[in-house]
Design an enzyme around this catalytic site. Structure first.
Site, PDB file in Angstrom:
ATOM      1  N   ASP A 298       6.107  -9.499  88.499  1.00 50.58           N
ATOM      2  CA  ASP A 298       7.166 -10.496  88.613  1.00 50.58           C
ATOM      3  C   ASP A 298       8.412  -9.722  89.072  1.00 50.58           C
ATOM      4  O   ASP A 298       8.874  -8.823  88.353  1.00 50.58           O
ATOM      5  CB  ASP A 298       7.354 -11.115  87.222  1.00 50.58           C
TER       6      ASP A 298
ATOM      7  N   PHE B 128      10.061 -13.546  99.831  1.00 47.91           N
ATOM      8  CA  PHE B 128       9.484 -14.895  99.763  1.00 47.91           C
ATOM      9  C   PHE B 128       9.410 -15.412  98.334  1.00 47.91           C
ATOM     10  O   PHE B 128       9.282 -16.624  98.131  1.00 47.91           O
ATOM     11  CB  PHE B 128       8.043 -14.891 100.292  1.00 47.91           C
TER      12      PHE B 128
ATOM     13  N   SER C  93      15.867 -22.323 103.996  1.00 47.66           N
ATOM     14  CA  SER C  93      15.243 -23.605 104.326  1.00 47.66           C
ATOM     15  C   SER C  93      16.227 -24.491 105.069  1.00 47.66           C
ATOM     16  O   SER C  93      17.434 -24.452 104.813  1.00 47.66           O
ATOM     17  CB  SER C  93      14.836 -24.293 103.019  1.00 47.66           C
TER      18      SER C  93
ATOM     19  N   TYR D 276      15.839 -26.988  93.950  1.00 53.92           N
ATOM     20  CA  TYR D 276      15.174 -26.042  94.862  1.00 53.92           C
ATOM     21  C   TYR D 276      16.102 -25.725  96.041  1.00 53.92           C
ATOM     22  O   TYR D 276      16.367 -24.566  96.360  1.00 53.92           O
ATOM     23  CB  TYR D 276      13.844 -26.643  95.355  1.00 53.92           C
TER      24      TYR D 276
ATOM     25  N   LYS E  66      18.394 -22.198  97.353  1.00 53.00           N
ATOM     26  CA  LYS E  66      18.380 -21.596  98.701  1.00 53.00           C
ATOM     27  C   LYS E  66      19.813 -21.394  99.193  1.00 53.00           C
ATOM     28  O   LYS E  66      20.164 -20.354  99.753  1.00 53.00           O
ATOM     29  CB  LYS E  66      17.591 -22.474  99.679  1.00 53.00           C
TER      30      LYS E  66
ATOM     31  N   PHE F 267      11.978 -24.743 109.077  1.00 53.32           N
ATOM     32  CA  PHE F 267      11.833 -26.193 109.163  1.00 53.32           C
ATOM     33  C   PHE F 267      10.534 -26.560 108.438  1.00 53.32           C
ATOM     34  O   PHE F 267      10.407 -26.239 107.270  1.00 53.32           O
ATOM     35  CB  PHE F 267      12.042 -26.665 110.619  1.00 53.32           C
TER      36      PHE F 267
ATOM     37  N   ASP G 112      14.960 -37.754 100.849  1.00 56.08           N
ATOM     38  CA  ASP G 112      14.517 -37.463 102.221  1.00 56.08           C
ATOM     39  C   ASP G 112      15.601 -37.814 103.244  1.00 56.08           C
ATOM     40  O   ASP G 112      16.282 -38.821 103.102  1.00 56.08           O
ATOM     41  CB  ASP G 112      13.266 -38.287 102.571  1.00 56.08           C
TER      42      ASP G 112
HETATM   43  C1  WQD Z   1       7.842 -34.558 105.558  1.00 52.76           C
HETATM   44  C2  WQD Z   1       7.869 -36.061 105.856  1.00 52.76           C
HETATM   45  C3  WQD Z   1       8.124 -37.397 103.889  1.00 52.76           C
HETATM   46  C4  WQD Z   1       4.319 -36.482 102.004  1.00 52.76           C
HETATM   47  C5  WQD Z   1      10.172 -30.127 102.133  1.00 52.76           C
HETATM   48  C6  WQD Z   1      11.326 -29.377 101.509  1.00 52.76           C
HETATM   49  C7  WQD Z   1      11.690 -28.233 102.410  1.00 52.76           C
HETATM   50  C8  WQD Z   1      10.509 -27.323 102.633  1.00 52.76           C
HETATM   51  C9  WQD Z   1       9.335 -28.103 103.147  1.00 52.76           C
HETATM   52  C10 WQD Z   1       9.251 -26.306 100.782  1.00 52.76           C
HETATM   53  C11 WQD Z   1       8.930 -36.824 105.052  1.00 52.76           C
HETATM   54  C12 WQD Z   1       6.794 -37.659 104.538  1.00 52.76           C
HETATM   55  C13 WQD Z   1       5.386 -36.518 102.869  1.00 52.76           C
HETATM   56  C14 WQD Z   1       3.505 -37.640 101.859  1.00 52.76           C
HETATM   57  C15 WQD Z   1       4.874 -38.761 103.480  1.00 52.76           C
HETATM   58  N1  WQD Z   1      10.272 -26.597 101.449  1.00 52.76           N
HETATM   59  N2  WQD Z   1       5.656 -37.645 103.593  1.00 52.76           N
HETATM   60  N3  WQD Z   1       3.815 -38.732 102.616  1.00 52.76           N
HETATM   61  O1  WQD Z   1      10.543 -33.093 102.701  1.00 52.76           O
HETATM   62  O2  WQD Z   1      10.721 -32.425 105.147  1.00 52.76           O
HETATM   63  O3  WQD Z   1      10.567 -30.689 103.382  1.00 52.76           O
HETATM   64  O4  WQD Z   1       9.087 -29.245 102.319  1.00 52.76           O
HETATM   65  O5  WQD Z   1       8.545 -25.623 100.346  1.00 52.76           O
HETATM   66  O6  WQD Z   1      12.753 -27.536 101.879  1.00 52.76           O
HETATM   67  O7  WQD Z   1      12.417 -30.256 101.360  1.00 52.76           O
HETATM   68  O8  WQD Z   1       8.579 -31.992 103.918  1.00 52.76           O
HETATM   69  O9  WQD Z   1       6.148 -32.400 104.115  1.00 52.76           O
HETATM   70  O10 WQD Z   1       7.355 -33.128 102.018  1.00 52.76           O
HETATM   71  O11 WQD Z   1       7.758 -34.366 104.159  1.00 52.76           O
HETATM   72  O12 WQD Z   1       5.100 -39.797 104.125  1.00 52.76           O
HETATM   73  O13 WQD Z   1       2.539 -37.674 101.057  1.00 52.76           O
HETATM   74  O14 WQD Z   1       6.605 -36.613 105.445  1.00 52.76           O
HETATM   75  O15 WQD Z   1       8.658 -38.571 103.338  1.00 52.76           O
HETATM   76  O16 WQD Z   1       9.418 -37.849 105.869  1.00 52.76           O
HETATM   77  P1  WQD Z   1      10.185 -32.167 103.782  1.00 52.76           P
HETATM   78  P2  WQD Z   1       7.382 -32.940 103.488  1.00 52.76           P
END
Ligand code: WQD
Length: 337
Positions: free
Chosen positions: A58, A80, A124, A149, A153, A178, A295
């Site tokens: 850790d 990471f 992020s 979270y 960052k 992204f 979102d």
């Molecule tokens: C993408 C789109 C959802 C799941 C997050 C964190 C970011 C990074 C990546 C993490 C959105 C839609 C999602 C589902 C859906 N960090 N969705 N059904 O929210 O852009 O980013 O993850 O480790 O910091 O904020 O990614 O993949 O969760 O969502 O419709 O079951 O997909 O609403 O529009 P996000 P995501």
């Protein structure tokens, strides 16, 4: 040159380890395996022919990080290690602040003791908050994060800027990811979420393999071409190569630089579903739901700075990302189990 990858057994860390080894670096991985598997180390060896040195520690425990520095000649760190589950972070924020900040401070303190000055951080796109217009540029104001979270960052970015301002030898590259998806084309390493996935692509692949019944699409009334949210999906192998360029940059420069790692293209949730269906030949049943709290409507990167400073540009397209995500899921239906 030896580079320490904290959290190097995770999804992005493991892909970065492969690309770092391919680029000729000696890779040392420190990971507590709290959200990853030791099998990753063997898989990295199968892919590259080189077994990275592995410490199960850790990295918030200073004595353990000191030992890694004593036993190796570490010239840079890619950090990471950290908790990353957005919804969990809203329920147990202290766990996120304690772990994500503590690990970073400990690693930075031990780096300072050892006069090690090159640092690459997993930041992020979430630091852009919900007030900026796309495409997100690194000089836009950050803030307005909607969960603990994301706030960790942002706080860590600020810590790194302060350290770089105080220490003229220190270099930090703050990589603003992204939406990383895809997997290594070998199908040997990939994303292995614990429990029900929160992110879109693992939910799609688990639906395709039959672990989940259907995909919930969160939000159909966004002001986007098809009403669903738009994101900048990037292949994890491209993202990993961005880290190779970033650590090289950090060892050759000083100061703190935030750099976006994205493709510069936005794809909607439904576009991803359709691209996945085409790449896999599997139909994904979808159920339309309300927007998910926190979102944003649109998120995609301006990628000029990465090209200019790192000479890096994403190569893979959405079809490649879907194909490789599905290849990984099919070959490893239960992840690393
Ligand atoms: C993408 C789109 C959802 C799941 C997050 C964190 C970011 C990074 C990546 C993490 C959105 C839609 C999602 C589902 C859906 N960090 N969705 N059904 O929210 O852009 O980013 O993850 O480790 O910091 O904020 O990614 O993949 O969760 O969502 O419709 O079951 O997909 O609403 O529009 P996000 P995501």
């Amino acid at each position: 040159m030896s580079i320490l990858l904290t959290g190097g057994a995770g999804f992005i860390g493991s892909h970065t380890a492969v690309e770092m080894i391919n680029a000729g670096y000696d890779v040392i991985i420190a990971d507590d395996l709290s959200n990853s598997s030791e099998k990753v180390i063997d898989r990295i060896e199968i892919i590259t022919g080189v077994k990275p040195k592995f410490y199960k520690v850790d990295v918030s425990v200073k004595e353990d990080v000191r030992r890694i520095f004593e036993e190796n000649n570490i010239e840079g760190v890619i950090h990471f290690a950290g908790y990353k589950c957005v919804p969990e972070s809203t329920k147990v924020p202290l766990k996120y602040y304690r772990n994500n900040i503590d690990t970073t401070l400990t690693v930075l303190e031990v780096m300072e003791e050892n006069d090690c000055n090159a640092f690459v951080f997993s930041s992020s796109a979430t630091v852009y908050g919900d007030k900026n217009q796309v495409p997100f540029r690194e000089d836009m104001p950050t803030g307005g994060t909607t969960n603990a979270y994301g706030s960790t960052k942002l706080m860590i970015e600020n810590i790194l800027k302060d350290v770089a301002a105080a220490n003229s030898k220190f270099s930090a590259v703050l990589l603003r990811y992204f939406n990383p998806i895809g997997a290594h084309p070998s199908g040997l390493i990939g994303e292995a979420p614990d429990g029900i996935p929160n992110n879109l692509m693992p939910y799609i692949t688990q639906t395709a393999i039959g672990i989940r019944e259907c995909l919930n699409v969160f939000g159909t009334d966004y002001n986007t071409p098809d009403g669903t949210g738009v994101r900048d999906f990037i292949h994890v192998v491209d993202l990993a190569k961005g880290h190779v360029a970033a650590i090289k940059y950090a060892t050759e420069h000083t100061g703190a630089e935030a750099i976006n790692l994205g493709t510069g293209n936005g794809s909607s949730v439904l576009e991803v579903v359709h691209a996945f269906e085409k790449a896999s030949g599997v139909k994904i049943p979808v159920v339309f739901k309300d927007r998910r709290p926190g979102d944003v409507e649109y998120s995609y990167a301006c990628v000029d700075k990465a090209e200019r400073l790192l000479n890096w540009k994403a190569q893979y397209d959405l079809n490649d990302m879907c194909r490789d995500s599905w290849n990984w899921q099919e070959k490893n239906p239960k992840g690393y189990e």
